[in-house]
Design an enzyme around this catalytic site. Structure first.
Site, mmCIF file in Angstrom:
data_model
loop_
_atom_site.group_PDB
_atom_site.id
_atom_site.type_symbol
_atom_site.label_atom_id
_atom_site.label_comp_id
_atom_site.label_asym_id
_atom_site.label_seq_id
_atom_site.Cartn_x
_atom_site.Cartn_y
_atom_site.Cartn_z
ATOM 1 N N CYS A 91 8.322 9.837 1.977
ATOM 2 C CA CYS A 91 9.536 10.663 1.898
ATOM 3 C C CYS A 91 9.794 11.121 0.467
ATOM 4 C CB CYS A 91 10.744 9.893 2.421
ATOM 5 S SG CYS A 91 10.635 9.469 4.166
ATOM 6 N N THR A 92 9.633 10.216 -0.477
ATOM 7 C CA THR A 92 9.830 10.575 -1.882
ATOM 8 C C THR A 92 8.850 11.674 -2.286
ATOM 9 O OG1 THR A 92 10.671 8.376 -2.427
ATOM 10 C CG2 THR A 92 9.833 9.702 -4.255
#
Length: 152
Positions: free
Chosen positions: A45-46
């Protein structure tokens, strides 16, 4: 069942990282890229949101507003946004837990999180691009960019 191209995007009103409510209705009149992601601070996600940050001009230059939605609480989203320097709103679908992700067909009941759903909603609220990736399956953002180019 996830949304498909041509469907009307479900309305939402969610608090952002600063507890300010953002709604799809207030974005009406401009296209919006609605990006669901499982959890703040997780590796994939990052990486995805930082790529979106780094290539944001691709969307904003085309007049597209970007919002990212997870089931994280606003406090986590604030820390995540600050740490990563994310210039778009991070919306909390925390309570009722995952209700917006459910409306878009991208909620994983067993894990209590959103899947990696990406929806390009046109100025009238119609889905023009829809893609859902499973947990652990990173998105290729070229499809999003192609869909944005096709709006012009």
């Amino acid at each position: 069942m996830s949304l498909s191209v041509g469907d009307r995007a479900p309305e939402f009103s969610l608090p952002d990282q600063d507890k300010q409510v953002v709604s799809l209705a207030e974005l009406r009149g401009t296209p919006a890229l609605v990006v669901f992601y499982p959890f703040a601070f997780s590796g994939i996600c990052t990486g995805e949101l930082c790529q979106l940050r780094d290539e944001l001009a691709t969307y904003t230059d085309a007049g597209v507003r970007v919002v990212a939605i997870s089931t994280d609480p606003v406090f986590s989203l604030k820390a995540f946004k600050d740490q990563q320097g994310l210039p778009f709103p991070l919306l909390s679908d925390f309570w009722p837990h995952g209700a917006t992700a459910q409306a878009y067909g991208v909620f994983n009941d067993k894990a209590g999180m959103a899947l990696r759903g990406t929806f390009l909603v046109d100025a009238e609220g119609v889905v023009r691009f829809a893609e859902v990736n499973q947990p652990g399956d990173a998105r290729q953002q070229t499809g999003w960019k192609d869909a944005v180019a096709a709006l012009s």
